[in-house]
Design a protein around this motif. Structure first.
Motif, short mmCIF file in Angstrom:
data_model
loop_
_atom_site.label_atom_id
_atom_site.label_comp_id
_atom_site.label_asym_id
_atom_site.label_seq_id
_atom_site.Cartn_x
_atom_site.Cartn_y
_atom_site.Cartn_z
N SER A 125 11.56 8.26 -15.45
CA SER A 125 11.74 6.96 -14.82
C SER A 125 10.41 6.29 -14.53
O SER A 125 9.33 6.92 -14.65
CB SER A 125 12.56 7.11 -13.53
OG SER A 125 13.89 7.50 -13.82
N THR A 126 10.45 5.04 -14.15
CA THR A 126 9.22 4.27 -13.88
C THR A 126 8.39 4.92 -12.79
O THR A 126 8.90 5.30 -11.73
CB THR A 126 9.59 2.84 -13.46
OG1 THR A 126 10.28 2.20 -14.54
CG2 THR A 126 8.34 2.04 -13.11
N HIS A 127 7.10 5.05 -13.06
CA HIS A 127 6.14 5.48 -12.05
C HIS A 127 5.38 4.25 -11.57
O HIS A 127 4.86 3.48 -12.37
CB HIS A 127 5.18 6.53 -12.62
CG HIS A 127 5.82 7.87 -12.81
ND1 HIS A 127 5.42 8.99 -12.13
CD2 HIS A 127 6.85 8.25 -13.60
CE1 HIS A 127 6.18 10.02 -12.50
NE2 HIS A 127 7.05 9.59 -13.39
N LEU A 128 5.33 4.09 -10.27
CA LEU A 128 4.74 2.90 -9.66
C LEU A 128 3.22 3.02 -9.61
O LEU A 128 2.67 4.12 -9.72
CB LEU A 128 5.31 2.68 -8.27
CG LEU A 128 6.70 2.03 -8.19
CD1 LEU A 128 6.66 0.60 -8.69
CD2 LEU A 128 7.77 2.82 -8.92
N PRO A 129 2.52 1.89 -9.43
CA PRO A 129 1.05 1.94 -9.36
C PRO A 129 0.57 2.76 -8.17
O PRO A 129 1.27 2.90 -7.16
CB PRO A 129 0.66 0.46 -9.20
CG PRO A 129 1.82 -0.31 -9.73
CD PRO A 129 3.03 0.51 -9.41
N PRO A 130 -0.62 3.32 -8.27
CA PRO A 130 -1.16 4.13 -7.16
C PRO A 130 -1.29 3.32 -5.88
O PRO A 130 -1.49 2.10 -5.90
CB PRO A 130 -2.55 4.55 -7.67
CG PRO A 130 -2.44 4.46 -9.16
CD PRO A 130 -1.50 3.32 -9.43
N THR A 131 -1.12 4.01 -4.75
CA THR A 131 -1.32 3.41 -3.43
C THR A 131 -2.51 4.09 -2.76
O THR A 131 -2.93 5.17 -3.18
CB THR A 131 -0.06 3.60 -2.57
OG1 THR A 131 0.28 4.99 -2.55
CG2 THR A 131 1.12 2.81 -3.12
N PRO A 132 -3.06 3.49 -1.70
CA PRO A 132 -4.22 4.11 -1.04
C PRO A 132 -3.95 5.52 -0.52
O PRO A 132 -4.85 6.35 -0.47
CB PRO A 132 -4.51 3.15 0.11
CG PRO A 132 -4.00 1.82 -0.37
CD PRO A 132 -2.77 2.15 -1.17
N THR A 133 -2.70 5.81 -0.12
CA THR A 133 -2.37 7.14 0.36
C THR A 133 -1.99 8.02 -0.81
O THR A 133 -1.04 7.74 -1.52
CB THR A 133 -1.19 7.07 1.36
OG1 THR A 133 -1.56 6.24 2.45
CG2 THR A 133 -0.86 8.45 1.90
N SER A 134 -2.75 9.09 -1.02
CA SER A 134 -2.52 9.94 -2.19
C SER A 134 -2.09 11.35 -1.82
O SER A 134 -1.96 12.19 -2.68
CB SER A 134 -3.79 10.01 -3.05
OG SER A 134 -4.86 10.55 -2.30
N ASN A 135 -1.86 11.63 -0.54
CA ASN A 135 -1.49 12.96 -0.09
C ASN A 135 -0.14 12.88 0.62
O ASN A 135 0.02 12.09 1.55
CB ASN A 135 -2.56 13.49 0.87
CG ASN A 135 -2.29 14.93 1.28
OD1 ASN A 135 -1.20 15.28 1.72
ND2 ASN A 135 -3.31 15.77 1.13
N PRO A 136 0.87 13.67 0.19
CA PRO A 136 2.18 13.60 0.84
C PRO A 136 2.14 13.86 2.33
O PRO A 136 2.93 13.28 3.08
CB PRO A 136 2.98 14.69 0.10
CG PRO A 136 2.31 14.83 -1.22
CD PRO A 136 0.85 14.59 -0.95
N LEU A 137 1.23 14.74 2.78
CA LEU A 137 1.15 15.02 4.21
C LEU A 137 0.74 13.78 4.99
O LEU A 137 1.31 13.48 6.04
CB LEU A 137 0.16 16.16 4.46
CG LEU A 137 0.61 17.56 4.03
CD1 LEU A 137 -0.50 18.56 4.28
CD2 LEU A 137 1.87 17.96 4.77
N SER A 138 -0.25 13.05 4.48
CA SER A 138 -0.66 11.85 5.19
C SER A 138 0.42 10.77 5.13
O SER A 138 0.59 9.99 6.06
CB SER A 138 -1.98 11.31 4.61
OG SER A 138 -1.86 11.02 3.24
#
Length: 308
Positions: A75-88
């Motif tokens: 499925s579609t993957h969205l553009p990166p966001t500033p938060t790159s860690n699931p914990l944060s």
């Protein structure tokens, strides 16, 4: 996915929700049965639900379909966001690439593409929360709801901590996969398995080779999925017949999460699965399939409400 598995499923098809394309397929066996849509967990693709379980569900009278949630699988993957860690994303300030409502609408878009006016839903882990939200947002499309290994769909941020085993989450955050998706799949399977059963590494390796899913270590995609916040009503407003399944030995999501869901949704029933972790082991397939069949039977006499 091996050749035998491939012949069990239709060719991949596509549903659309705005700019998002959603990959899905349907099981060849049981195609004339009652519609049952499977929603999978955080970051992972649709192939993580075992074929053997899907065939048992078909034998119970279901037409089984499964899909990749946005930001997973094909499925579609969205553009990166500033938060790159699931914990944060879970505990800090969220960068919302899309909403939890969008993810609920994805499931309905797949149902539309399948030609299903309504369906039984089975959601696992993050998919369980998504399925709960579909039942809130689109009750007229849901014949019955089965939520497995999930947290309450209206819980987010720091409130989620009460349901998560932080030691396991910390181990998950420390995992590194220099050798790629196969080793990642084995490591994640080991981490999420019940400690009351011997871990079958050869079987886990075989499964990981057949499904080398990069989603298990795509922290950007997982962060966007976790960051999708719910703005709708509480799960106590769910009116559809509900079954809550949870592994008694789940090393990631405490069984208390399942108990909380069942206590808050009117007339929901909780089933704790012995010797089951955050997984779909073969020893649980028959119980899962028969419980979902029983739920579907109990819902037959209930009219569907108007869709929101």
């Amino acid at each position: 996915m091996d050749a035998t598995s491939e012949h069990l499923w239709s060719p991949v098809r596509w549903a659309g929700n705005g700019a998002v394309r959603l990959a899905f397929d349907s099981l060849a066996e049981g195609a004339g049965g009652e519609p049952l849509l499977l929603a999978t967990g955080l970051g992972v693709n649709r192939f993580w639900v075992p074929d053997g379980l899907c065939r048992m569900l078909a034998a119970q009278g279901f037409a089984v379909a499964r899909y990749d949630q946005r930001d997973s699988g094909e499925s579609t993957h969205l553009p990166p966001t500033p938060t790159s860690n699931p914990l944060s994303s879970l505990f800090g300030k969220r960068e919302e690439a899309y909403t939890a409502e969008d993810m609920a609408d994805d499931a309905v878009a797949v149902m539309d593409a399948l030609g299903w006016r309504s369906a039984h839903l089975l959601g696992v882990s993050l998919g369980g929360a998504v399925a709960q939200r579909v039942a809130l947002r689109h009750p007229g499309r849901v014949r019955s709801l089965t939520s497995m290994a999930a947290v309450p769909g209206d819980t987010s941020g720091l409130r989620t901590m009460r349901y998560i085993r932080m030691r396991t989450l910390a181990k998950f955050a420390r995992l590194r996969f220099p050798d790629g998706a196969v080793e990642a799949g084995i490591a994640v399977s080991r981490l999420l398995a019940s400690p009351r059963r011997p871990f079958d590494e050869p079987a886990a390796r075989d499964a990981a080779v057949r499904n080398a899913d990069r989603g298990v270590h795509d922290q950007q995609a997982q962060s966007r999925q976790i960051g999708a916040q719910w703005h709708g009503p509480p799960i106590s407003a769910i009116t559809r017949p509900t079954l809550v399944l949870h592994g008694a030995d789940d090393p990631l999501i405490k069984p208390g999460a399942g108990k909380a869901i069942a206590s808050r949704i009117p007339d929901a029933r909780l089933v704790l699965l012995p010797r089951v972790g955050h997984e779909f082991p073969e020893c649980a397939w028959h119980r899962v399939a028969t419980e979902i069949r029983g739920l579907a039977d109990s819902s037959r006499h209930l009219p569907l409400p108007p869709d929101n």
